[in-house]
Every structure is written in structure tokens, then in C-alpha cells.
Design an enzyme around this catalytic site. Structure first.
Site, PDB file in Angstrom:
ATOM      1  N   ARG A 273       0.856  -1.176   0.000  1.00  0.00           N
ATOM      2  CA  ARG A 273       0.000   0.000   0.000  1.00  0.00           C
ATOM      3  C   ARG A 273       0.897   1.232   0.000  1.00  0.00           C
ATOM      4  O   ARG A 273       1.962   1.240   0.644  1.00  0.00           O
ATOM      5  CB  ARG A 273      -0.892   0.035   1.252  1.00  0.00           C
ATOM      6  CG  ARG A 273      -2.058  -0.940   1.221  1.00  0.00           C
ATOM      7  CD  ARG A 273      -3.151  -0.516   0.233  1.00  0.00           C
ATOM      8  NE  ARG A 273      -4.299  -1.402   0.262  1.00  0.00           N
ATOM      9  CZ  ARG A 273      -4.498  -2.418  -0.590  1.00  0.00           C
ATOM     10  NH1 ARG A 273      -3.629  -2.662  -1.547  1.00  0.00           N
ATOM     11  NH2 ARG A 273      -5.580  -3.157  -0.504  1.00  0.00           N
ATOM     12  N   GLU A 302      -3.107   7.860  -3.499  1.00  0.00           N
ATOM     13  CA  GLU A 302      -3.697   7.306  -4.705  1.00  0.00           C
ATOM     14  C   GLU A 302      -5.059   7.933  -5.005  1.00  0.00           C
ATOM     15  O   GLU A 302      -5.840   8.100  -4.061  1.00  0.00           O
ATOM     16  CB  GLU A 302      -3.859   5.783  -4.504  1.00  0.00           C
ATOM     17  CG  GLU A 302      -3.410   5.003  -5.695  1.00  0.00           C
ATOM     18  CD  GLU A 302      -3.188   3.539  -5.371  1.00  0.00           C
ATOM     19  OE1 GLU A 302      -2.220   3.234  -4.643  1.00  0.00           O
ATOM     20  OE2 GLU A 302      -3.974   2.717  -5.839  1.00  0.00           O
ATOM     21  N   HIS A 320      -1.471   0.520  -9.812  1.00  0.00           N
ATOM     22  CA  HIS A 320      -2.097  -0.461  -8.903  1.00  0.00           C
ATOM     23  C   HIS A 320      -2.684  -1.655  -9.685  1.00  0.00           C
ATOM     24  O   HIS A 320      -3.879  -1.964  -9.574  1.00  0.00           O
ATOM     25  CB  HIS A 320      -3.196   0.220  -8.067  1.00  0.00           C
ATOM     26  CG  HIS A 320      -3.457  -0.477  -6.747  1.00  0.00           C
ATOM     27  ND1 HIS A 320      -3.850   0.191  -5.617  1.00  0.00           N
ATOM     28  CD2 HIS A 320      -3.410  -1.797  -6.395  1.00  0.00           C
ATOM     29  CE1 HIS A 320      -4.028  -0.667  -4.628  1.00  0.00           C
ATOM     30  NE2 HIS A 320      -3.762  -1.887  -5.089  1.00  0.00           N
TER      31      HIS A 320
END
Ligand SMILES: NC(=O)c1ccc[n+]([C@@H]2O[C@H](COP(=O)([O-])OP(=O)(O)OC[C@H]3O[C@@H](n4cnc5c(N)ncnc54)[C@H](O)[C@@H]3O)[C@@H](O)[C@H]2O)c1
Ligand SMILES: O=C(O)[C@H](O)CO
Length: 381
Positions: A273, A302, A320
Site C-alpha cells: 500500500r 492514490e 495499482h
């Protein structure tokens, strides 16, 4: 009042109303729900990230369960709305669930599902791809070719790092970290150093056995070591890949100081992450250390990047996509749907959330169980 959200409806007369906040790959997940008397509503709004208000509107007055995405903020507001609508089940279509306030779900007795096991290898393969791409400067070289700069072979053109015999460092040697470690050790004969809160005995046994195999064949054996601190990994490894969960203990695990501890020409990969790395500090580090390279699948804010990151030649950045293989994404959709269905039908929770193959077999009906419910204990299910 929230404005209505566009949906596509399957099996309108189904008894149970299940909402998916996004279209998901494949159709098996839809069919499995329909076969069990669910009306399936799929949000078809064009915007990528739905707001809490949008999802409240999707939940409406009657909703038995929701399949949601890691981009959504599943907290008090959404769980109370789902509970008011009679819902008892939510599943993230992801293994990570740092976007979910599990305590809030517990308060309303709502099961929270996730999708481990089906994305381990796919995610590890992307981490391995980024490691190779960074080591051999593949993206820079590709850009160079396309720009028409190539006018002949040169001894110094895009010289990178050889992986064989170097040390791969893994931080968070769980499912994905261990799969990645095995790929790098077996594929490139790298030595392993890892840091995790728990010992990864299976991984250690694998590297030991592979080392013995190499030795028996007259090759230099690979080695492994479990580090007692993350710093040891940072100091010693040539390639470091981050695979922990995101929680308070891993927020900004890699920061200005830890970056300084790494070798000047190390490679850092993040497929966990974004907030595990202090991205602003990383940009400064990349500027000051042109030989240092990074491969990032995830970002701190993000979908945005910290200023300067996109300009760095020594950074490879992808949106991602670590779990984005067809098999995995269809499997994630199936597992998420079955988590919700299982709670609606009051099925038990599957005993081993890492062994999900029986749910993914297209030629057989899935077991009557929820594949993975993270708050099963708290809810007594
Ligand atoms: N980029 C992607 O598309 C993608 C895909 C899948 C998973 N992920 C992320 O990867 C994470 C890991 O997935 P997994 O299936 O391997 O989970 P996992 O639970 O099997 O592994 C996580 C490991 O992190 C370790 N850990 C926790 N806190 C730590 C700390 N402070 N220091 C070191 N290690 C620590 C745990 O002990 C565990 O072994 C997920 O939570 C998710 O956030 C990202
Ligand atoms: O946690 C996850 O599953 C990923 O980030 C998406 O695949």
C-alpha cells in the site's frame, strides 16, 4: 437528498438484493448470486471512485449485502446505512482491507469479507516484474528506443544490475512476500533476508532445500536469514520488496532515515500500500541518488503522485495493477460475491482462507461457505 446512481440490474425478482459498487470481471460471480435467488445491482456510474454519499444512495432502503472496492471509505456512515437497509454482509474485492473500519462493521453485526489466496502469485509476479524492470532499466530503454535515440550498440548503454548472487530483502513475508521471495531465490539464485513479525518456516525450508539442491549440483548454494530488525534488511539487501499489511505499525515504514540506510544503488519495490512509504521523502532520495531505483504499484495519495515522482527516470510507476491477471480478478469477484452470499444464507465460514481453490473451480458448485470473513470471530460466526 443523495442523487440517484446508475445501476444495471440482473434477476430483478430475486429475493435478496446484492449491490456491487463496480462492474467486476467475468460473469460467474453474477450467476452464482442469481442461482441463489439474489437480485444483483451493479453500479455503472462512470466516475472511478464513488463517494460515501453515492454508496449510501446505492444501498437505498433495502439491501442484503454489498460488494465494494478498496477505493471506498467503509466506515460508520456506510455500515450504519447498510444496517438500516437490513444488510448483514459486506465484502471488499481485495485482500487488503485498510479502507474498512472493522470495528464499525462489528458494531452493526456486519460481516466483512476479503479475497486472500487468489492473488498471491499474480501480485508476486508483478513485484518480480518491477524488480527486473528496475534492475535492467527496461522502461528507460524502451522510451529511448521509441524516441529514436538508438544509433548503435555501446558498452555503456543502459548498464544495470545483475540479480544472480545478490541479496533480495522482503519486508512482510506473508502470502505475497513469501511467493515473491521464492520467485527471486529460485528464478535468479538470490540470497534472502527477510523481516516479519512472525517466522516464515515454510519459506526458510524452501530456501534451505533449494540451496542444498544447488550445492549437490556443484553450484553456489543460496542462503536465507530472518532479520531481527527491518534496518538489517535495508542495509544488506540489493533489492527490497515491501509486502506488509497497511496499519499503524507500517505507515511510513520506509521514510527519510530508512532510505538513507539503504545501499546507494539499491532497488525498492512496493506492491503493498502506498502509505507504507513516505513518498515525498522517496522523491528527494531519488533525486539525490540517481543509481537508486524504485518500482511502485501503489501511491501514498492514490490516485495522485507526490510532486516530482513522475519526472524521475529512476522510478517505474504503474497504476495499482499487481493483481490484474484475468484469472485472479475473476477469482476475486467470485470470492467477494461468495463472502456476501455466505452471510446472507447463514453458511459457515471456510476453515482455511488461504485454500480457496474449491471456490474457483468453474466446473463444480462452490462449497456452501463464506471463503474469508475477517471479523468472523468478533461476530461469533
Ligand atoms: N498492489 C496490489 O494490487 C496488492 C495486491 C494484493 C495485496 N496487496 C497488499 O499486500 C498486503 C499483503 O497481502 P498478503 O496476502 O501477503 O497478506 P499477509 O497477511 O499474508 O502478509 C502480510 C505480512 O505482513 C506482516 N507484517 C505485519 N505488520 C508488519 C510489520 N510492522 N513489519 C513487518 N511485517 C509485518 C504480517 O506478519 C504478514 O506476514 C495486503 O494487505 C494488501 O494491502 C496489494
Ligand atoms: O489488496 C488488494 O487485493 C489489492 O490492492 C488489489 O488487488
Amino acid at each position: 437528498m443523495a442523487k440517484p446512481v446508475q445501476v444495471e440490474v440482473w434477476n430483478p425478482n430475486g429475493k435478496y438484493r446484492v449491490v456491487s459498487t463496480k462492474p467486476m470481471p467475468g460473469t460467474r460471480w453474477i450467476n452464482l448470486l442469481i442461482e441463489q435467488d439474489c437480485r444483483v445491482e451493479i453500479c455503472t456510474e462512470k466516475k472511478t471512485i464513488l463517494s460515501v454519499e453515492d454508496i449510501v444512495a446505492l444501498i437505498g432502503d433495502k439491501c442484503d449485502g454489498v460488494i465494494g472496492q478498496l477505493t471506498e471509505d467503509w466506515g460508520e456512515v456506510l455500515f450504519s446505512a447498510l444496517s438500516r437497509a437490513g444488510g448483514k454482509a459486506f465484502s471488499n474485492m481485495a485482500v487488503g482491507y485498510n479502507n474498512v473500519d472493522v470495528n464499525a462493521a462489528n458494531k452493526y453485526g456486519i460481516a466483512v469479507g476479503n479475497t486472500p489466496g487468489v492473488l498471491t502469485e499474480t501480485t508476486a509476479e508483478l513485484a518480480a516484474s518491477l524488480s527486473l524492470a528496475a534492475a535492467r532499466r527496461i522502461v528507460e530503454a524502451d522510451e529511448f528506443m521509441r524516441a529514436g535515440h538508438y544509433d548503435g550498440w555501446l558498452p555503456n548503454l543502459f548498464v544495470g544490475n545483475l540479480l544472480k548472487g545478490q541479496t533480495v530483502g522482503v519486508i512482510g513475508a506473508g502470502r505475497i512476500g513469501s511467493a515473491y521471495a521464492r520467485m527471486m531465490v529460485e528464478g535468479f539464485k538470490m540470497n534472502l533476508i527477510y523481516f516479519d513479525l512472525y517466522q516464515s518456516t515454510r519459506l526458510e525450508k524452501f530456501v534451505t532445500a533449494y540451496g542444498e539442491f544447488l550445492k549437490a549440483n556443484g553450484e553456489v548454494p543460496v542462503t536465507w536469514r530472518r532479520a531481527s530488525s527491518m534496518d538489517e534488511v535495508l542495509r544488506e539487501a540489493d533489492v527490497i520488496s515491501l509486502h506488509p499489511v497497511l496499519d499503524k505499525t507500517t505507515f511510513h515504514l520506509v521514510n527519510k532515515e530508512s532510505l538513507k540506510a539503504m545501499k546507494k544503488d539499491a532497488i525498492l519495490i512496493n506492491c503493498s500500500r502506498g502509505p507504507v512509504i513516505d513518498e515525498a521523502a522517496l522523491v528527494e532520495h531519488l533525486k539525490e541518488n540517481p543509481m537508486f531505483r524504485v518500482g511502485l504499484d501503489v501511491f501514498e495519495d492514490e490516485p495522485y503522485m507526490k510532486p516530482g515522482l513522475a519526472d524521475m527516470k529512476n522510478a517505474i510507476i504503474v497504476p495499482h495493477i499487481a493483481s490484474a491477471s484475468k484469472w485472479t480478478r475473476e477469482g476475486m469477484a467470485t470470492l467477494a460475491a461468495l463472502n456476501v452470499l455466505g452471510k446472507i444464507k447463514q453458511y459457515p465460514v471456510w476453515a482455511d482462507p488461504n485454500r480457496v481453490e474449491p471456490f474457483l473451480d468453474e466446473n463444480a458448485p462452490p462449497p456452501a461457505a463464506s471463503p474469508s470473513i475477517v471479523n468472523a470471530k468478533a461476530l461469533g460466526i
